[in-house]
Design a protein around this motif. Structure first.
Motif, PDB file in Angstrom:
ATOM      1  N   VAL A   1       6.685  -9.625  -1.028  1.00 19.70           N
ATOM      2  CA  VAL A   1       5.522  -8.462  -0.486  1.00 19.70           C
ATOM      3  C   VAL A   1       6.801  -7.730  -0.084  1.00 19.70           C
ATOM      4  O   VAL A   1       7.333  -8.403   1.543  1.00 19.70           O
ATOM      5  CB  VAL A   1       4.647  -9.102   0.344  1.00 19.70           C
ATOM      6  CG1 VAL A   1       3.369  -8.044   1.058  1.00 19.70           C
ATOM      7  CG2 VAL A   1       3.284  -9.843  -0.539  1.00 19.70           C
ATOM      8  N   ASP A   2       6.435  -6.118  -0.088  1.00 15.30           N
ATOM      9  CA  ASP A   2       6.981  -5.144   0.391  1.00 15.30           C
ATOM     10  C   ASP A   2       6.261  -4.374   2.169  1.00 15.30           C
ATOM     11  O   ASP A   2       6.784  -4.278   3.061  1.00 15.30           O
ATOM     12  CB  ASP A   2       7.774  -4.167   0.032  1.00 15.30           C
ATOM     13  CG  ASP A   2       8.850  -4.939  -1.346  1.00 15.30           C
ATOM     14  OD1 ASP A   2       9.732  -5.444  -0.292  1.00 15.30           O
ATOM     15  OD2 ASP A   2       8.503  -4.771  -2.485  1.00 15.30           O
ATOM     16  N   VAL A   3       5.254  -3.974   1.888  1.00 16.95           N
ATOM     17  CA  VAL A   3       4.435  -2.795   2.286  1.00 16.95           C
ATOM     18  C   VAL A   3       3.008  -3.925   2.911  1.00 16.95           C
ATOM     19  O   VAL A   3       2.623  -4.477   1.315  1.00 16.95           O
ATOM     20  CB  VAL A   3       4.642  -1.689   2.070  1.00 16.95           C
ATOM     21  CG1 VAL A   3       3.675  -0.976   3.199  1.00 16.95           C
ATOM     22  CG2 VAL A   3       5.306  -1.336   1.504  1.00 16.95           C
ATOM     23  N   LEU A   4       2.319  -4.158   3.920  1.00 16.67           N
ATOM     24  CA  LEU A   4       1.171  -4.319   3.645  1.00 16.67           C
ATOM     25  C   LEU A   4       0.397  -3.157   4.053  1.00 16.67           C
ATOM     26  O   LEU A   4       0.115  -2.050   4.698  1.00 16.67           O
ATOM     27  CB  LEU A   4       0.951  -4.988   5.033  1.00 16.67           C
ATOM     28  CG  LEU A   4      -0.623  -5.203   5.918  1.00 16.67           C
ATOM     29  CD1 LEU A   4      -1.482  -5.810   5.016  1.00 16.67           C
ATOM     30  CD2 LEU A   4      -0.896  -5.455   7.505  1.00 16.67           C
ATOM     31  N   GLY A   5      -0.443  -2.810   3.399  1.00 17.85           N
ATOM     32  CA  GLY A   5      -1.286  -1.369   2.538  1.00 17.85           C
ATOM     33  C   GLY A   5      -2.826  -1.902   3.352  1.00 17.85           C
ATOM     34  O   GLY A   5      -3.442  -2.849   4.031  1.00 17.85           O
ATOM     35  N   HIS A   6      -3.436  -0.488   4.382  1.00 15.69           N
ATOM     36  CA  HIS A   6      -4.672  -0.067   4.140  1.00 15.69           C
ATOM     37  C   HIS A   6      -5.027  -1.820   5.501  1.00 15.69           C
ATOM     38  O   HIS A   6      -6.028  -2.213   5.078  1.00 15.69           O
ATOM     39  CB  HIS A   6      -4.912   0.368   3.794  1.00 15.69           C
ATOM     40  CG  HIS A   6      -6.316  -0.115   2.223  1.00 15.69           C
ATOM     41  ND1 HIS A   6      -6.496  -1.239   2.257  1.00 15.69           N
ATOM     42  CD2 HIS A   6      -5.974   0.432   1.258  1.00 15.69           C
ATOM     43  CE1 HIS A   6      -6.557  -1.520   0.796  1.00 15.69           C
ATOM     44  NE2 HIS A   6      -5.621  -0.403   0.530  1.00 15.69           N
ATOM     45  N   CYS A   7      -4.444  -2.177   6.763  1.00 18.82           N
ATOM     46  CA  CYS A   7      -4.574  -3.474   6.580  1.00 18.82           C
ATOM     47  C   CYS A   7      -5.609  -3.885   7.432  1.00 18.82           C
ATOM     48  O   CYS A   7      -6.565  -4.418   6.980  1.00 18.82           O
ATOM     49  CB  CYS A   7      -3.308  -3.678   7.755  1.00 18.82           C
ATOM     50  SG  CYS A   7      -3.798  -2.826   9.663  1.00 18.82           S
ATOM     51  N   THR A   8      -6.770  -3.253   7.681  1.00 19.68           N
ATOM     52  CA  THR A   8      -8.411  -3.709   8.612  1.00 19.68           C
ATOM     53  C   THR A   8      -8.924  -2.853   7.355  1.00 19.68           C
ATOM     54  O   THR A   8     -10.483  -3.349   7.187  1.00 19.68           O
ATOM     55  CB  THR A   8      -8.283  -2.561   9.291  1.00 19.68           C
ATOM     56  OG1 THR A   8      -8.759  -1.108   9.885  1.00 19.68           O
ATOM     57  CG2 THR A   8      -7.542  -2.478  10.453  1.00 19.68           C
ATOM     58  N   GLY A   9      -8.992  -2.560   6.346  1.00 14.70           N
ATOM     59  CA  GLY A   9      -9.270  -1.784   5.460  1.00 14.70           C
ATOM     60  C   GLY A   9     -11.308  -1.274   5.352  1.00 14.70           C
ATOM     61  O   GLY A   9     -11.769  -0.461   4.507  1.00 14.70           O
ATOM     62  N   ARG A  10     -10.810  -0.246   7.055  1.00 18.06           N
ATOM     63  CA  ARG A  10     -12.022   0.236   7.214  1.00 18.06           C
ATOM     64  C   ARG A  10     -12.210   1.419   6.639  1.00 18.06           C
ATOM     65  O   ARG A  10     -11.129   2.084   6.510  1.00 18.06           O
ATOM     66  CB  ARG A  10     -11.715   0.510   8.797  1.00 18.06           C
ATOM     67  CG  ARG A  10     -10.158   1.556   9.577  1.00 18.06           C
ATOM     68  CD  ARG A  10     -10.827   2.212  10.727  1.00 18.06           C
ATOM     69  NE  ARG A  10      -9.320   3.385  10.852  1.00 18.06           N
ATOM     70  CZ  ARG A  10      -9.865   3.852  12.114  1.00 18.06           C
ATOM     71  NH1 ARG A  10     -10.655   3.111  13.151  1.00 18.06           N
ATOM     72  NH2 ARG A  10      -8.516   4.214  12.109  1.00 18.06           N
TER      73      ARG A  10
END
Length: 353
Positions: free
Chosen positions: A237-246
């Motif tokens: 994994v390189d990038v954590l996408g839209h972490c809160t999902g809001r």
């Protein structure tokens, strides 16, 4: 260096007129059904034999083609007549103002995007149209990150379909002859236990992996924390996408952010070199400002991404640039300002481990 397409002037090719009209409608967040009419007309003209297109334009029968209506036909006919189409002229005038005030230096520094979609999953345009728009914006590279299998609502790619896509991407990238890099990637779902929704073998074939939570967003805080920490600690994994999902606005309504121990998640991101995405979509604006500041305190890397599902949405990174500039994110910690060689030196180690 990110820029913006030069306004078109007459005379303009009908295909170029349709393409730019659709782009500007997407940029202005017009309804998808309206944009689809122009994208569909564009596809029809691109597929039409040149002799047939010329004959129909000469004879004034272009609107007899199923899928070309009054609005799209007017743009085509005005362009063929040597005029700048009225709709295109209006859209270009409206687009003279930047999407966001502030962040101009950050926008100028951007050269890539780690999060984009095509018609292979839930995007609205084929890969070549996404690439062309990225080139016109002055980008140097684009990672295509269509969805993974379990997100069936978004037509997530099975291993077989992803394998087919890799061949298409390689052919397009070769055709660009090094003037622009199209990189194979994925937006892989983070499953309930923090594992990834694609095989190890397939993930090892990709240049970059953006991992996101799309399901069970109301999961218990402790469980969500374990889920996310496991994912961002994975060497693939390189990038954590839209972490809160809001979701904060838009046609899908509002959605509160997921609950997790952000200190623990960002500490894991920093330890494993996983970038925190600044998702630029106006309906997401994810992470919230306070979490970007917390990630900064943990010395995290960042990726200002568009999460574009259409060519005109690639420019939405301007919103992320405004936020990054306002919050003081150092440019050198933003991986989407890096040249492609530096990006791949960072993203490739550990793949397939």
């Amino acid at each position: 260096m990110a820029a913006e397409p030069e306004p078109l002037t007459a005379p303009v090719d009908p295909i170029d007129a349709l393409r730019r009209t659709a782009y500007l409608m997407e940029r202005a967040r017009a309804g998808s059904y309206r944009v689809d009419a122009f994208r569909n007309a564009l596809a029809l003209l691109k597929a039409m034999p040149p002799d047939e297109l010329s004959a129909r334009l000469e004879q004034g029968t272009i609107r007899d083609v199923s899928g070309i209506g009054s609005s799209t036909g007017e743009v085509i006919e005005q362009a063929y007549a040597g005029e700048l189409p009225t709709r295109l002229a209006r859209l270009q005038a409206e687009a003279e103002a930047p999407l966001a005030e502030g962040g101009a230096d950050y926008w100028a520094a951007l050269v890539g995007d780690c999060h984009s979609h095509s018609t292979w999953s839930d995007g609205g345009s084929p890969i070549d149209e996404m690439v062309l728009a990225a080139i016109e914006l002055g980008q140097s590279w684009l990672v295509l990150t269509d969805h993974s299998p379990r997100l069936t609502v978004a037509r997530g790619l099975t291993a077989e379909r992803l394998t087919q896509q890799l061949g298409v991407l390689a052919a397009i990238d070769r055709s660009l002859d090094g003037t622009f890099r199209l990189l194979p990637g994925i937006e892989v779902d983070i499953l309930d236990d923090g594992s990834l929704d694609q095989s190890d073998a397939m993930l090892a074939r990709l240049d970059l992996v953006t991992a996101s939570v799309h399901s069970k967003l109301k999961m218990d805080k402790a469980a969500m924390t374990r889920r996310m920490v496991r994912a961002v600690s994975d060497p693939r994994v390189d990038v954590l996408g839209h972490c809160t999902g809001r979701l904060v606005t838009g046609g899908r309504g509002k959605r509160p952010q997921s609950q997790f121990d952000a200190e623990a998640v960002f500490a894991a991101c920093a330890e494993h070199g996983t970038a925190v995405e600044i998702n630029s979509r106006p309906e997401r604006r994810d992470p919230p400002d306070e979490l970007i500041l917390l990630a900064l305190e943990h010395d995290c890397l960042f990726a200002i991404d568009s999460d574009a599902h259409a060519p005109g949405q690639l420019e939405m990174k301007r919103y992320g640039c405004e936020r990054a500039a306002r919050l003081g994110v150092p440019l050198d910690r933003i991986v989407t300002t890096w040249d492609v060689d530096r990006l791949l030196e960072w993203s490739r180690p550990g793949k397939g481990a």
